[in-house]
Design a protein around this motif. Structure first.
Motif, short mmCIF file in Angstrom:
data_model
loop_
_atom_site.label_atom_id
_atom_site.label_comp_id
_atom_site.label_asym_id
_atom_site.label_seq_id
_atom_site.Cartn_x
_atom_site.Cartn_y
_atom_site.Cartn_z
N UNK A 198 2.18 -9.77 6.88
CA UNK A 198 2.92 -10.20 5.69
C UNK A 198 2.00 -10.97 4.74
N UNK A 199 1.23 -11.88 5.30
CA UNK A 199 0.31 -12.69 4.49
C UNK A 199 -0.64 -11.78 3.71
N UNK A 202 1.17 -9.99 0.82
CA UNK A 202 1.60 -10.84 -0.30
C UNK A 202 0.40 -11.38 -1.08
N UNK A 203 -0.66 -11.77 -0.37
CA UNK A 203 -1.87 -12.23 -1.06
C UNK A 203 -2.41 -11.13 -1.93
N UNK A 204 -2.42 -9.90 -1.39
CA UNK A 204 -3.10 -8.82 -2.08
C UNK A 204 -4.60 -9.03 -1.99
N UNK A 205 -5.31 -8.66 -3.04
CA UNK A 205 -6.76 -8.83 -3.05
C UNK A 205 -7.11 -9.94 -4.05
N UNK A 206 -8.40 -10.17 -4.25
CA UNK A 206 -8.79 -11.22 -5.20
C UNK A 206 -8.34 -10.90 -6.61
N UNK A 208 -5.82 -8.37 -7.32
CA UNK A 208 -4.47 -7.79 -7.40
C UNK A 208 -3.50 -8.64 -6.60
N UNK A 209 -2.47 -9.13 -7.28
CA UNK A 209 -1.47 -9.96 -6.61
C UNK A 209 -0.48 -9.06 -5.87
N UNK A 210 -0.22 -9.36 -4.60
CA UNK A 210 0.74 -8.58 -3.83
C UNK A 210 2.16 -9.01 -4.16
N UNK A 212 6.44 -8.50 -2.92
CA UNK A 212 7.10 -8.30 -1.63
C UNK A 212 7.54 -6.84 -1.49
#
Lengths: 391, 391
Positions: A198-199, A202-206, A208-210, A212
């Motif tokens: 999940x983490x 949601x973080x995505x990459x540096x 790209x924002x993840x 839900x």
């Protein structure tokens, strides 16, 4: 702030109005949160109360109707002018006497939209039986017609910007699958694995924002792999466990799902045999994909392969995905299923999911793909096989 | 595996049958996933397809009806015998011709349950307008009646075991709020904060496994705090930002929600003034809570306090919570709202949420509480005030 140019929303609206016109609808009441977002940009976790978008053939902008405390959210996320935001008072919320659909009926009346046929999404999530009854009662002279999936069918072919978000979501799901393969090991609890996955989602990459995903990580292990949709427990993984992982990346509400089965330590003979057949079957199905082929034909090549090896899968082989909200990232239009006559076209995206749930064990290997002008492009590059975790 | 003794499920079933009897219902078709779980134990992410529990006044066990690929999940999570699991074929799924409710009607016929009145949850999530129409069409001679919230009202008073899970969920939400306070700081993206909060919710503690809450973390910051239900973006926190945090812990599907507003660096004067009034108002409302008081009376003490300080809150002050699935952890029965005559009784649990959304800013301070035999027990001990993060 908007994920798309206003022109793209207007193009979508035009496509929807074309279909409304063909189906003789003067008005469409849209309740599916994904369809609401598709036409207006509206994005908030407010679908736990009834809400709607009204599309009128002869109005330039859709109207947003929702709870008063969500009106600011609508103003912040929709492309329309403020006048298109029509909040209802809190007295309508979970009340024994008032219902938000009474207010929808009132807006329809105020806007003089009771002449002509009104389309409703009769089978959309969150459009309840009572919502329908209340509209019927409040609009005794209107003609109501089922328009389920009208907007969904427009969503089937993606724009380049939509494909871009889906590709970003593909990068996130690839990363999340990698996280899963690193965290799953003997002694770790299923909930700890789910937390790390999940983490990662949601973080995505540096860059790209993840967002839900519409479904939480489905990661049944051991005997629970025989069931398709169980979530995690506090069970600790053991050597020899199989784990079915079904997850997605999500960016600006656009998904990219992916499934793999993994086994901790050496795989059993029957799981390995099943996996070999399934992988070849997935490859066979992917090889048929190109514009002009029907969804049914894709599934037939899979079923044919399976049959030759003595297996059978009752459930369909896949579905289109993209923009969505809980409880599902699938679009509910075409299915990769025998007899489905939907013809593949460029920029359709499908999740081909070969999930086999047999007595006491199961296996899932999937591939999200895009139909290209000449064939197929798979969206992730995670090894297409039963994955083995060596402790 | 079952989270409750079989006797507890049977007690619940008896309470539901008592209400059915009072309302003249011979059969109840339950579609709300939380109600399904409450009566059978069934727990899976399968509510994206129509499914139901059938409770018949004169049958000992409820029947589970769902998709074939979820039948193993039902066998693994329900307390009933295998014969009570009634899967429908995959051809019913998202089909233009067949509908799962056709199968529900078929089971009702097979079980000779068409005599007498059949109750339906007309306003439950996932019981769509079409589900209702199909049942009507398939059961032309049956009498259908609205039984929305019948099971929810039974859920209102919790057993000690349910309270136990809610207390465990309270421990998790306390931990997750602590995580939020540590991770939110200038330069961090909202999505990174959401990822850490989610991780904390799902891991739980060393001894308690976290389950997925029915709502994702709602953590709007800056100008987006004026909106109630926006989720995160890739926005980076800045000094001076306010952040509204609405989250829950969840254990075996039992929730404990909690909200706090935090501010990064010194709070503005208007936010501090608002917070002081809100905290005193929450305290005033909590002080009224004891068995015998109505929900309306609790809200009146809050509203009275607010009015004295020149504020007004249109939306209700709170709702009962417990067992639930997306999209909501609230139970939709009583409301802490003016005029609500529901009388408080021991082991009811409410989320008292003082959310104020004003022009351009907002504030949320909440308290989940249990009604005790003599008064009130708050479930978390997070400082009840506007929290300040000093970088």
């Amino acid at each position: 702030m908007l994920p798309f140019a206003v022109e793209e929303y207007q193009t979508r609206l035009r496509h929807v109005k074309d279909r409304m016109d063909q189906q003789g609808l003067a008005v469409l009441v849209v309740s599916d949160p994904a369809n609401m977002n598709y036409l207006t940009g509206y994005d908030g976790w407010s679908f736990y109360v009834p809400q709607a978008i009204i599309v009128a053939l002869h109005q330039d902008e859709p109207l947003w109707i929702g709870r008063a405390q969500d009106a600011n959210g609508a103003r912040l996320t929709c492309w329309m002018r403020d006048e298109a935001i029509r909040p209802y008072a809190d007295t309508y919320v979970q009340s024994p006497t008032q219902h938000p659909m009474d207010y929808v009926a009132q807006v329809l009346a105020e806007e003089h939209l009771l002449e002509g046929v009104i389309g409703l999404e009769m089978d959309a999530y969150y459009f309840t039986a009572r919502s329908y009854q209340r509209l019927q009662e409040q609009l005794p002279h209107a003609t109501l017609k089922d328009a389920t999936l009208l907007v969904n069918w427009v969503r089937l072919i993606k724009s380049d910007q939509e494909i871009h978000y889906i590709q970003q979501a593909a990068a996130i799901v690839t990363q999340a699958m990698d996280t899963a393969l690193h965290v799953i090991k003997p002694g770790v609890r299923e909930c700890d694995a789910a937390a790390e996955i999940f983490r990662s989602q949601i973080r995505g990459t540096h860059t790209i924002s993840g967002d839900y995903p519409a479904i939480v990580p489905l990661i049944p292990s051991g005997p629970r792999t025989s069931a398709a949709h169980l979530t995690w427990t506090d069970r600790r993984y053991e050597m020899g466990d199989a784990v079915n992982i079904e997850i997605a990346g999500c960016v600006r509400r656009y998904h990219c799902p992916l499934s793999r089965s993994v086994v901790i330590g050496p795989a059993s003979h029957h799981l390995k045999s099943l996996a070999a057949v399934v992988v070849d079957g997935v490859n066979a199905a992917l090889n048929t994909v190109r514009p002009g082929i029907t969804c049914g034909e894709v599934e037939e090549s899979w079923q044919h392969h399976l049959k030759r090896h003595g297996y059978f899968k009752e459930s369909r082989l896949g579905y289109p995905f993209g923009l969505n909200y809980p409880p599902d990232w699938g679009e509910h239009t075409a299915s990769l299923r025998s007899g489905d006559l939907t013809v593949l076209q460029p920029n359709m995206v499908f999740h081909l999911i070969a999930g086999m749930w047999l007595d006491g064990y199961g296996l899932e290997i999937s591939e999200p793909f895009r139909v290209t002008p000449r064939g197929v492009e798979t969206l992730t590059d995670v090894e297409r096989q039963l994955l083995v975790i060596n402790d």
